[in-house]
Design a protein around this motif. Structure first.
Motif, PDB file in Angstrom:
ATOM      1  N   UNK A  64       0.822  -1.214   0.000  1.00 35.97           N
ATOM      2  CA  UNK A  64       0.000   0.000   0.000  1.00 35.97           C
ATOM      3  C   UNK A  64       0.854   1.261   0.000  1.00 35.97           C
ATOM      4  N   UNK A  65       2.082   1.162   0.483  1.00 31.60           N
ATOM      5  CA  UNK A  65       2.951   2.328   0.546  1.00 31.60           C
ATOM      6  C   UNK A  65       3.624   2.696  -0.767  1.00 31.60           C
ATOM      7  N   UNK A  66       3.643   1.781  -1.708  1.00 27.15           N
ATOM      8  CA  UNK A  66       4.267   2.078  -2.999  1.00 27.15           C
ATOM      9  C   UNK A  66       3.445   3.093  -3.784  1.00 27.15           C
ATOM     10  N   UNK A  67       4.120   3.978  -4.448  1.00 23.29           N
ATOM     11  CA  UNK A  67       3.466   4.877  -5.394  1.00 23.29           C
ATOM     12  C   UNK A  67       3.666   4.228  -6.751  1.00 23.29           C
ATOM     13  N   UNK A  68       2.675   3.512  -7.219  1.00 21.00           N
ATOM     14  CA  UNK A  68       2.804   2.710  -8.426  1.00 21.00           C
ATOM     15  C   UNK A  68       1.759   3.119  -9.461  1.00 21.00           C
ATOM     16  N   UNK A  69       1.916   4.327 -10.022  1.00 19.22           N
ATOM     17  CA  UNK A  69       0.908   4.779 -10.983  1.00 19.22           C
ATOM     18  C   UNK A  69       0.927   3.932 -12.258  1.00 19.22           C
ATOM     19  N   UNK A  70      -0.216   3.811 -12.873  1.00 22.11           N
ATOM     20  CA  UNK A  70      -0.322   3.063 -14.125  1.00 22.11           C
ATOM     21  C   UNK A  70      -0.673   4.028 -15.253  1.00 22.11           C
ATOM     22  N   UNK A  71      -0.436   3.582 -16.448  1.00 22.76           N
ATOM     23  CA  UNK A  71      -0.737   4.370 -17.635  1.00 22.76           C
ATOM     24  C   UNK A  71      -1.384   3.461 -18.668  1.00 22.76           C
ATOM     25  N   UNK A  72      -2.285   4.014 -19.427  1.00 16.74           N
ATOM     26  CA  UNK A  72      -2.917   3.240 -20.498  1.00 16.74           C
ATOM     27  C   UNK A  72      -2.334   3.581 -21.868  1.00 16.74           C
ATOM     28  N   UNK A  73      -1.215   4.296 -21.902  1.00 18.72           N
ATOM     29  CA  UNK A  73      -0.624   4.692 -23.178  1.00 18.72           C
ATOM     30  C   UNK A  73      -0.364   3.477 -24.073  1.00 18.72           C
ATOM     31  N   UNK A  74       0.283   2.453 -23.541  1.00 15.58           N
ATOM     32  CA  UNK A  74       0.568   1.239 -24.322  1.00 15.58           C
ATOM     33  C   UNK A  74      -0.735   0.582 -24.787  1.00 15.58           C
ATOM     34  N   UNK A  75      -1.701   0.475 -23.886  1.00 16.02           N
ATOM     35  CA  UNK A  75      -2.989  -0.141 -24.220  1.00 16.02           C
ATOM     36  C   UNK A  75      -3.689   0.646 -25.324  1.00 16.02           C
ATOM     37  N   UNK A  76      -3.708   1.953 -25.199  1.00 10.02           N
ATOM     38  CA  UNK A  76      -4.364   2.799 -26.202  1.00 10.02           C
ATOM     39  C   UNK A  76      -3.717   2.623 -27.575  1.00 10.02           C
ATOM     40  N   UNK A  77      -2.375   2.618 -27.596  1.00  8.19           N
ATOM     41  CA  UNK A  77      -1.663   2.473 -28.868  1.00  8.19           C
ATOM     42  C   UNK A  77      -1.853   1.072 -29.454  1.00  8.19           C
ATOM     43  N   UNK A  78      -1.752   0.048 -28.633  1.00  9.32           N
ATOM     44  CA  UNK A  78      -1.864  -1.330 -29.097  1.00  9.32           C
ATOM     45  C   UNK A  78      -3.257  -1.651 -29.624  1.00  9.32           C
ATOM     46  N   UNK A  79      -4.274  -1.170 -28.917  1.00  7.65           N
ATOM     47  CA  UNK A  79      -5.651  -1.536 -29.266  1.00  7.65           C
ATOM     48  C   UNK A  79      -6.388  -0.471 -30.067  1.00  7.65           C
TER      49      UNK A  79
END
Length: 103
Positions: A64-79
């Motif tokens: 829970x302490x990790x700052x682990x942001x995600x991005x959909x850039x790869x998903x958007x480009x791939x799909x």
């Protein structure tokens, strides 16, 4: 969510890691604060030692302490996909996930 799942099944190579999020960098803290505000609950920042006790496990406190942001850039480009719905925080703020059921 149905469109992303269909596109992922049709277009994504086996083993792909995809993120179907509309925005990047949403912190766990902002999610917790939004949920707490909607439920009229207090929030508090914890030290690592306090978090280990609160979450029963040092592992969960660390996760829970990790700052682990995600991005959909790869998903958007791939799909070839673009999000069309609320962002996560807007959905938590205005959706009915946190509505109190009536008896």
């Amino acid at each position: 969510m149905g469109v992303q799942v269909r596109l992922a099944l049709e277009k994504a190579p086996s083993g792909s890691v995809l993120h179907g999020v509309a925005e990047s960098g949403v912190t766990l803290k902002s999610i917790a604060e939004t949920i707490a505000r909607r439920l009229s609950l207090p929030t508090a920042s914890l030290t690592p030692a306090e978090a280990a006790t609160h979450f029963v496990s040092p592992f969960m406190a660390t996760a829970y302490g990790f700052d682990n942001p995600v991005s959909s850039t790869h998903t958007r480009e791939l799909l070839g996909w673009s999000p069309t719905h609320f962002t996560l925080l807007d959905d938590l703020e205005h959706g009915d996930y946190l509505a109190t059921p009536t008896p």
